[in-house]
Enzyme design. Structure first.
Site, PDB file in Angstrom:
ATOM      1  N   ASP A  37       0.848  -1.192   0.000  1.00 50.09           N
ATOM      2  CA  ASP A  37       0.000   0.000   0.000  1.00 50.09           C
ATOM      3  C   ASP A  37       0.886   1.245   0.000  1.00 50.09           C
ATOM      4  O   ASP A  37       1.874   1.315   0.737  1.00 50.09           O
ATOM      5  CB  ASP A  37      -0.923   0.002   1.224  1.00 50.09           C
ATOM      6  N   LEU A  39      -0.064   4.123   0.987  1.00 53.46           N
ATOM      7  CA  LEU A  39      -0.522   5.020   2.059  1.00 53.46           C
ATOM      8  C   LEU A  39      -0.757   6.422   1.515  1.00 53.46           C
ATOM      9  O   LEU A  39      -0.120   7.392   1.930  1.00 53.46           O
ATOM     10  CB  LEU A  39       0.458   5.027   3.245  1.00 53.46           C
ATOM     11  N   THR A  40      -1.651   6.497   0.545  1.00 56.85           N
ATOM     12  CA  THR A  40      -2.109   7.802   0.058  1.00 56.85           C
ATOM     13  C   THR A  40      -2.989   8.396   1.153  1.00 56.85           C
ATOM     14  O   THR A  40      -3.143   7.801   2.233  1.00 56.85           O
ATOM     15  CB  THR A  40      -2.976   7.627  -1.210  1.00 56.85           C
ATOM     16  N   THR A 125     -15.745  -2.311 -10.236  1.00 55.18           N
ATOM     17  CA  THR A 125     -16.921  -1.626  -9.676  1.00 55.18           C
ATOM     18  C   THR A 125     -18.108  -1.708 -10.631  1.00 55.18           C
ATOM     19  O   THR A 125     -17.920  -1.796 -11.850  1.00 55.18           O
ATOM     20  CB  THR A 125     -16.561  -0.141  -9.421  1.00 55.18           C
ATOM     21  N   ASP A 126     -19.308  -1.598 -10.065  1.00 54.44           N
ATOM     22  CA  ASP A 126     -20.507  -1.565 -10.927  1.00 54.44           C
ATOM     23  C   ASP A 126     -20.570  -0.277 -11.735  1.00 54.44           C
ATOM     24  O   ASP A 126     -21.349  -0.178 -12.679  1.00 54.44           O
ATOM     25  CB  ASP A 126     -21.786  -1.752 -10.086  1.00 54.44           C
ATOM     26  N   GLU A 127     -19.737   0.712 -11.370  1.00 56.24           N
ATOM     27  CA  GLU A 127     -19.786   1.990 -12.087  1.00 56.24           C
ATOM     28  C   GLU A 127     -19.294   1.856 -13.525  1.00 56.24           C
ATOM     29  O   GLU A 127     -19.531   2.737 -14.351  1.00 56.24           O
ATOM     30  CB  GLU A 127     -19.004   3.070 -11.326  1.00 56.24           C
ATOM     31  N   TYR A 151     -13.179   8.332 -12.933  1.00 59.27           N
ATOM     32  CA  TYR A 151     -12.913   7.173 -12.061  1.00 59.27           C
ATOM     33  C   TYR A 151     -13.370   5.887 -12.736  1.00 59.27           C
ATOM     34  O   TYR A 151     -12.612   4.922 -12.872  1.00 59.27           O
ATOM     35  CB  TYR A 151     -13.628   7.351 -10.716  1.00 59.27           C
ATOM     36  N   ALA A 153     -14.014   5.311 -15.808  1.00 61.63           N
ATOM     37  CA  ALA A 153     -13.285   5.040 -17.057  1.00 61.63           C
ATOM     38  C   ALA A 153     -11.960   4.337 -16.763  1.00 61.63           C
ATOM     39  O   ALA A 153     -11.567   3.412 -17.485  1.00 61.63           O
ATOM     40  CB  ALA A 153     -13.040   6.342 -17.814  1.00 61.63           C
ATOM     41  N   LYS A 155     -11.304   2.462 -14.144  1.00 64.80           N
ATOM     42  CA  LYS A 155     -11.582   1.092 -13.656  1.00 64.80           C
ATOM     43  C   LYS A 155     -11.947   0.185 -14.840  1.00 64.80           C
ATOM     44  O   LYS A 155     -11.554  -0.984 -14.887  1.00 64.80           O
ATOM     45  CB  LYS A 155     -12.712   1.105 -12.621  1.00 64.80           C
ATOM     46  N   TYR A 208     -26.732  15.402  -2.986  1.00 65.27           N
ATOM     47  CA  TYR A 208     -26.647  15.924  -4.356  1.00 65.27           C
ATOM     48  C   TYR A 208     -28.032  16.099  -4.971  1.00 65.27           C
ATOM     49  O   TYR A 208     -28.840  15.156  -4.977  1.00 65.27           O
ATOM     50  CB  TYR A 208     -25.855  14.965  -5.253  1.00 65.27           C
ATOM     51  N   ARG A 274     -23.474  16.602  -8.622  1.00 64.77           N
ATOM     52  CA  ARG A 274     -22.172  16.225  -9.179  1.00 64.77           C
ATOM     53  C   ARG A 274     -22.298  16.280 -10.718  1.00 64.77           C
ATOM     54  O   ARG A 274     -23.278  15.759 -11.261  1.00 64.77           O
ATOM     55  CB  ARG A 274     -21.893  14.800  -8.700  1.00 64.77           C
TER      56      ARG A 274
HETATM   57  N1  LIG Z   1     -15.826   1.785  -1.945  1.00 59.47           N
HETATM   58  C1  LIG Z   1     -16.703   1.329  -2.822  1.00 59.47           C
HETATM   59  O1  LIG Z   1     -17.903   1.621  -2.723  1.00 59.47           O
HETATM   60  C2  LIG Z   1     -16.250   0.420  -3.943  1.00 59.47           C
HETATM   61  C3  LIG Z   1     -17.222  -0.263  -4.684  1.00 59.47           C
HETATM   62  C4  LIG Z   1     -16.809  -1.114  -5.706  1.00 59.47           C
HETATM   63  C5  LIG Z   1     -15.469  -1.282  -5.972  1.00 59.47           C
HETATM   64  N2  LIG Z   1     -14.543  -0.596  -5.260  1.00 59.47           N
HETATM   65  C6  LIG Z   1     -13.125  -0.819  -5.570  1.00 59.47           C
HETATM   66  O2  LIG Z   1     -12.574  -1.456  -4.447  1.00 59.47           O
HETATM   67  C7  LIG Z   1     -11.202  -1.081  -4.280  1.00 59.47           C
HETATM   68  C8  LIG Z   1     -10.976  -0.550  -2.881  1.00 59.47           C
HETATM   69  O3  LIG Z   1     -11.818   0.581  -2.682  1.00 59.47           O
HETATM   70  P1  LIG Z   1     -11.821   1.362  -1.296  1.00 59.47           P
HETATM   71  O4  LIG Z   1     -13.125   2.037  -1.178  1.00 59.47           O
HETATM   72  O5  LIG Z   1     -11.333   0.485  -0.234  1.00 59.47           O
HETATM   73  O6  LIG Z   1     -10.703   2.478  -1.603  1.00 59.47           O
HETATM   74  P2  LIG Z   1      -9.832   3.341  -0.599  1.00 59.47           P
HETATM   75  O7  LIG Z   1      -9.628   4.641  -1.303  1.00 59.47           O
HETATM   76  O8  LIG Z   1     -10.416   3.345   0.764  1.00 59.47           O
HETATM   77  O9  LIG Z   1      -8.450   2.559  -0.514  1.00 59.47           O
HETATM   78  C9  LIG Z   1      -7.547   2.507  -1.571  1.00 59.47           C
HETATM   79  C10 LIG Z   1      -6.215   2.046  -1.007  1.00 59.47           C
HETATM   80  O10 LIG Z   1      -5.293   1.933  -2.115  1.00 59.47           O
HETATM   81  C11 LIG Z   1      -4.056   2.531  -1.719  1.00 59.47           C
HETATM   82  N3  LIG Z   1      -3.381   3.012  -2.932  1.00 59.47           N
HETATM   83  C12 LIG Z   1      -3.771   4.024  -3.750  1.00 59.47           C
HETATM   84  N4  LIG Z   1      -2.886   4.177  -4.746  1.00 59.47           N
HETATM   85  C13 LIG Z   1      -1.943   3.216  -4.579  1.00 59.47           C
HETATM   86  C14 LIG Z   1      -0.781   2.855  -5.296  1.00 59.47           C
HETATM   87  N5  LIG Z   1      -0.405   3.513  -6.404  1.00 59.47           N
HETATM   88  N6  LIG Z   1      -0.043   1.822  -4.848  1.00 59.47           N
HETATM   89  C15 LIG Z   1      -0.395   1.149  -3.714  1.00 59.47           C
HETATM   90  N7  LIG Z   1      -1.478   1.471  -2.985  1.00 59.47           N
HETATM   91  C16 LIG Z   1      -2.246   2.482  -3.420  1.00 59.47           C
HETATM   92  C17 LIG Z   1      -4.446   3.660  -0.777  1.00 59.47           C
HETATM   93  O11 LIG Z   1      -3.360   4.051   0.039  1.00 59.47           O
HETATM   94  C18 LIG Z   1      -5.581   3.011  -0.006  1.00 59.47           C
HETATM   95  O12 LIG Z   1      -5.098   2.286   1.100  1.00 59.47           O
HETATM   96  C19 LIG Z   1     -10.918  -0.059  -5.383  1.00 59.47           C
HETATM   97  O13 LIG Z   1     -10.283  -0.716  -6.447  1.00 59.47           O
HETATM   98  C20 LIG Z   1     -12.297   0.426  -5.799  1.00 59.47           C
HETATM   99  O14 LIG Z   1     -12.302   0.830  -7.150  1.00 59.47           O
HETATM  100  C21 LIG Z   1     -14.904   0.254  -4.243  1.00 59.47           C
END
Ligand SMILES: NC(=O)c1ccc[n+]([C@@H]2O[C@H](COP(=O)([O-])OP(=O)(O)OC[C@H]3O[C@@H](n4cnc5c(N)ncnc54)[C@H](O)[C@@H]3O)[C@@H](O)[C@H]2O)c1
Length: 337
Positions: A37, A39-40, A125-127, A151, A153, A155, A208, A274
């Site tokens: 990770d 850690l963004t 994602t479903d998006e 986003y 696009a 994914k 929104y 949005r």
């Molecule tokens: N949250 C939702 O509702 C949802 C729904 C469907 C799918 N997803 C997908 O699930 C996954 C996780 O989503 P989330 O909500 O936990 O996201 P999040 O933003 O909470 O977490 C993303 C994590 O990825 C890490 N990260 C970002 N860029 C990185 C890089 N270049 N290298 C290594 N680590 C990196 C960040 O530090 C963070 O810990 C994503 O791929 C997202 O597209 C999310």
């Protein structure tokens, strides 16, 4: 049912990734987990504090081939959660989304091929399906992808790259298309934790437009169980929808949250929509259900549990919301709304 002994979990310090780490430690106690990770702003070691001694954690970037290779070596599977994940941020600046979600996914796929990793699970994602407004149908896995936000696009691009690796090189790739997810440890810029934490602080809940945009809200434990099912039982080259078979408008999310937190409905405020907002997502999860997966959480129970979690973890979310990165985005996005 495939079994894996050492799995690389990217993005494991984020919301779904950290829940998945806990889920896998509980359900597959002999499996070794390596978390990569960057850690963004969205990654947080506090999300993993109680399990840190049971995993290998590496701070690094999926878009850096050296980081990908060194963490993947010896792994028999990869689950790629790492992403820039917030639609609103992708509307302000798409570049980090392209770097991580597209270039990063490709770096991981190439490293997996080079190192002979048995299976690659791309968490999508479903998006990617785009807006279903004006219809009452649900998206199925054979539908064309019509992503509409930057986003979505990125994914969709990652999914196409993953499929291309499967078709061109015979790589074993599976994909999950999860619906809107909520639950413990979610960064409070996303709708449900934003509304809960704002309500607890007696601040406005920004809905929104007219609040009619529909989402299928799935509890994070169900999402994690779905990813695990697809990882172990999905067929190579296939995508699987994961959703709760729900349709909840944004206005109802806000109404339920003020009710559960005991705050006045007057805190709910309509803000300008949005840009390019998709009004309806809805997936048919039958294909994942045929693998044996079922969502367990109902919406009322899941939301009540989540509200309680944020009540019990005030230190966690206050620390996140006080950071400059949170305040900068909040200001940039909501100040003129
Ligand atoms: N949250 C939702 O509702 C949802 C729904 C469907 C799918 N997803 C997908 O699930 C996954 C996780 O989503 P989330 O909500 O936990 O996201 P999040 O933003 O909470 O977490 C993303 C994590 O990825 C890490 N990260 C970002 N860029 C990185 C890089 N270049 N290298 C290594 N680590 C990196 C960040 O530090 C963070 O810990 C994503 O791929 C997202 O597209 C999310």
């Amino acid at each position: 049912m495939a079994e894996f002994t050492r799995v690389l979990v990217t993005g494991g310090a984020g919301f779904i990734g950290s829940n998945y780490v806990r889920y896998a430690l509980r359900e597959k106690p002999t499996r070794k987990l390596v978390v990569l990770d960057k850690l963004t702003y969205a990654g947080n070691l506090d999300n993993l504090r109680d399990v840190m001694e049971r995993i290998e954690f590496v701070r690094g970037d999926i878009a850096e081939p050296a980081d990908a290779r060194r963490t993947m070596r010896g792994c028999d599977a990869v689950v790629n959660f790492a992403a820039e994940s917030h639609v609103d941020r992708s509307l302000l600046d798409s570049a980090p989304f392209v770097r991580t979600n597209v270039a990063g996914a490709l770096v991981l796929l190439e490293a997996a091929r080079e190192l002979g990793v048995n299976r690659f699970c791309q968490v999508s994602t479903d998006e990617v399906y785009g807006d279903l407004a004006g219809t009452n149908r649900c998206s199925t896995e054979t539908d064309a992808l019509h992503p509409r936000s930057p986003y979505a696009a990125t994914k969709a691009a990652a999914e196409h790259l993953a499929m291309s690796c499967c078709l061109s090189f015979g790589q074993d790739v599976v994909m999950t298309r999860g619906s809107n997810t909520y639950g413990p440890w979610q960064y409070p810029e996303k709708i449900i934790p934003l509304f809960i934490t704002n309500a607890l602080d007696e601040r406005h809940l920004p809905v929104y437009g007219d609040g009619s945009a529909m989402r299928d809200y799935m509890h994070v434990e169900d999402h994690c169980a779905g990813v695990e099912t697809v990882l172990c039982a999905g067929a190579a080259g296939q995508a699987y929808n994961l959703g709760a078979r729900l349709e909840v408008p944004g206005s109802e999310v806000a109404a339920r949250i003020v009710e559960l937190t005991g705050r006045p409905a007057a805190l709910i405020r309509s803000v300008p929509d949005r840009p390019g907002h998709d009004y309806r997502y809805s997936v048919d999860p039958s294909k994942a259900e045929a693998l044996g997966w079922r969502r367990r959480w109902t919406w009322p129970d899941g939301l009540a549990q989540t509200v309680q979690w944020y009540r019990d973890h005030e230190d966690w979310w206050r620390a996140v919301k006080e950071k400059l990165e949170f305040r900068k985005h909040d200001q940039a996005w909501y100040a003129n709304r």
